[in-house]
Design a protein around this motif. Structure first.
Motif, PDB file in Angstrom:
ATOM      1  N   VAL A  51      -6.633  -4.226   1.114  1.00 32.69           N
ATOM      2  CA  VAL A  51      -5.453  -5.548   1.151  1.00 32.69           C
ATOM      3  C   VAL A  51      -3.998  -5.308   0.777  1.00 32.69           C
ATOM      4  N   PHE A  52      -4.806  -4.447  -0.387  1.00 32.72           N
ATOM      5  CA  PHE A  52      -3.831  -4.227  -1.973  1.00 32.72           C
ATOM      6  C   PHE A  52      -3.054  -3.505  -1.355  1.00 32.72           C
ATOM      7  N   LEU A  53      -3.697  -2.511  -0.637  1.00 29.90           N
ATOM      8  CA  LEU A  53      -3.203  -0.802  -0.200  1.00 29.90           C
ATOM      9  C   LEU A  53      -2.612  -1.049   1.448  1.00 29.90           C
ATOM     10  N   GLY A  54      -2.830  -2.309   1.810  1.00 27.43           N
ATOM     11  CA  GLY A  54      -2.108  -2.207   3.251  1.00 27.43           C
ATOM     12  C   GLY A  54      -2.978  -1.265   4.056  1.00 27.43           C
ATOM     13  N   VAL A  74      -5.261  -1.733   6.080  1.00 27.59           N
ATOM     14  CA  VAL A  74      -6.524  -2.688   7.648  1.00 27.59           C
ATOM     15  C   VAL A  74      -6.422  -2.107   8.622  1.00 27.59           C
ATOM     16  N   ALA A 114       0.712   0.778  -9.577  1.00 28.77           N
ATOM     17  CA  ALA A 114      -0.503  -0.146  -9.372  1.00 28.77           C
ATOM     18  C   ALA A 114      -1.755   0.544  -9.290  1.00 28.77           C
ATOM     19  N   VAL A 131      -5.076  -1.184  -8.806  1.00 33.08           N
ATOM     20  CA  VAL A 131      -5.649  -1.061  -8.157  1.00 33.08           C
ATOM     21  C   VAL A 131      -7.958  -0.950  -8.184  1.00 33.08           C
TER      22      VAL A 131
END
Lengths: 217, 217, 217
Positions: free
Chosen positions: C48-51, C53, C128, C132
């Motif tokens: 989700v944090f890395l997009g 999905v 980041a 992560v």
């Protein structure tokens, strides 16, 4: 302007998180983790909801440095709390709880406005922008409280989510009307802060009989 | 059709959230926040997992209005619970717990199917669509229970996540076969609801000796 | 290489989640749900944090099969724990707690490195990517502990988040320098594991006076 609001919010929420960790008698790293979660949690949820990933809370060095400074300040203050009330642990816990409330008030005001501003800038629909502001403002505190096993403040206090949503709504309406200015933004911050501090000082809350779990104060 | 399923699910989960807040003796705003989280939480997690941001739970006015109406209904019902059992607080808590279970059953059924439908429409792979359905169905209840300090229902009840995943799987398989129709969708809802209600009525659960925390009933 | 790291991490975290569920005396489905959350939670937050999905944790069949196998292993082991300590329930709970710690150490090491690797591959900024990695490593355990009402391990143990961030940082620095190799990756895993196991064996932790809630051991 948004960066300034964000950094103030991150700093005070990180302070409050560190103090909650001290109150819960967590060790050094518990304090650091809880400061990090409290300071950056709300903004991370905001960025995920707005699709702005990776969230600034893990990629912006300013944010991370701000949390670290807050962590150091907690250790200094912590010593103060201990010195002032060595033989009165109850008083000490009470003082920490008071400090957490006022820090939360400042964070609530800056994050509600900063969150709504970011949502507006990224083109979110007005209703979503208001909620994003509110969630940014309460998010970090909710995660902090859940992690140490407390019922979150936002469920126990009347005038907590409401002023946050109000502050966010002012920003969103002003943006819709093309009237977003320095004065409007800071007035919204001042209004949220004023309502919240009045609520603390005058105890403007409905009775909240639920006892918190896992804390002594 | 998906909007109807969504609104029913949001309404009943918001009711259940409000009742849990009443049982936890939270005040007016605690009830509103918990209704909001319970009604919209599952759908927000679904939208984040599907990359559909900002989530409908904060941008769709229908959703927000539905939660507000549910909040008002809780206050009306709450009065009823009090009137019926003024001198028997235990009975009152038990009645609230019963109502929460049945409301959860309806929400579970509609959200599992609506979540899987949305995942299929947005082109998620079949396995992901099944899990998205299941997570939509249990998500709001999990967040609700964690916030008031209870071990979530989904960890304590056998036939809770399973019928939700089953309902989602029916929708996904039907979509893969090109057989997605009004009848299939509502049959899936009815099946999940039937299994869950049978589980409640006949108490089809393995022993769950863990005591819930932070609640009296 | 990343898939191998991921599967090992998922397997051991799922085992630890299942054992925590057994210790909390949850039933069959509670064990399955907690194994799933613990094994896949960290990776889902990472995605989700890395997009990325829908998250691999709900769309990759290998991941789901790995969790199911771990669930079956827990049932086998569970029998063992019971046989070995039928008349000494305290000893049994202690053994489960010990096993959970070592399993967590392996999961922490593999997930920190695998998370940072994925972040680097998807082009996240270095800072980041380090976070992560750390969040992937601690995420599943945090959600697991919150769900059963415990203060998460990461708040109570000094050398928990720190080695995870260190392992992630090694991967990110190596990637920045163009030196990412099989040897570097596995050395990072070994280092995290070594620090964490040393911390468990020699009890290298600051005092953690906070009592856990909702568990007997």
């Amino acid at each position: 302007m948004r960066l300034a609001l964000d950094l103030v919010g991150i700093f005070v929420f990180a302070l409050s998180g560190g103090l909650v960790a001290v109150r819960a008698r967590l060790d050094l790293f518990g304090v650091a983790v809880l400061a990090w979660v409290s300071g950056l949690g709300g903004g991370i949820v905001r960025d995920v909801f707005l699709g702005d990933v990776p969230p600034a809370g893990i990629s912006n060095p300013w944010y991370v440095v701000t949390v670290l400074v807050a962590g150091l300040v907690v250790f200094a203050f912590h010593g103060l709390f201990v010195d002032l009330s060595r033989h009165r642990p109850k008083l000490r816990l009470q003082r920490i709880s008071e400090s957490v409330k006022y820090l939360d008030a400042v964070g609530l005001a800056t994050f509600a406005v900063a969150g709504a501003l970011k949502a507006v800038v990224l083109g979110a629909p007005p209703l979503a922008a208001v909620f994003v502001g509110g969630i940014t403002a309460v998010g970090g505190g909710v995660v902090r409280d859940v992690l140490v096993g407390q019922v979150p403040e936002v469920l126990r206090r009347d005038l907590y989510a409401v002023p946050a949503l109000l502050g966010a709504a002012i920003v969103v309406v002003a943006a819709e009307l093309g009237q977003l200015s320095f004065v409007v933004v800071w007035s919204a911050v001042a209004l949220v802060l004023g309502i919240r501090i009045a609520a603390i000082v005058f105890d403007l809350n409905a009775p909240t009989p639920i006892p918190s779990r896992g804390e002594a104060a």
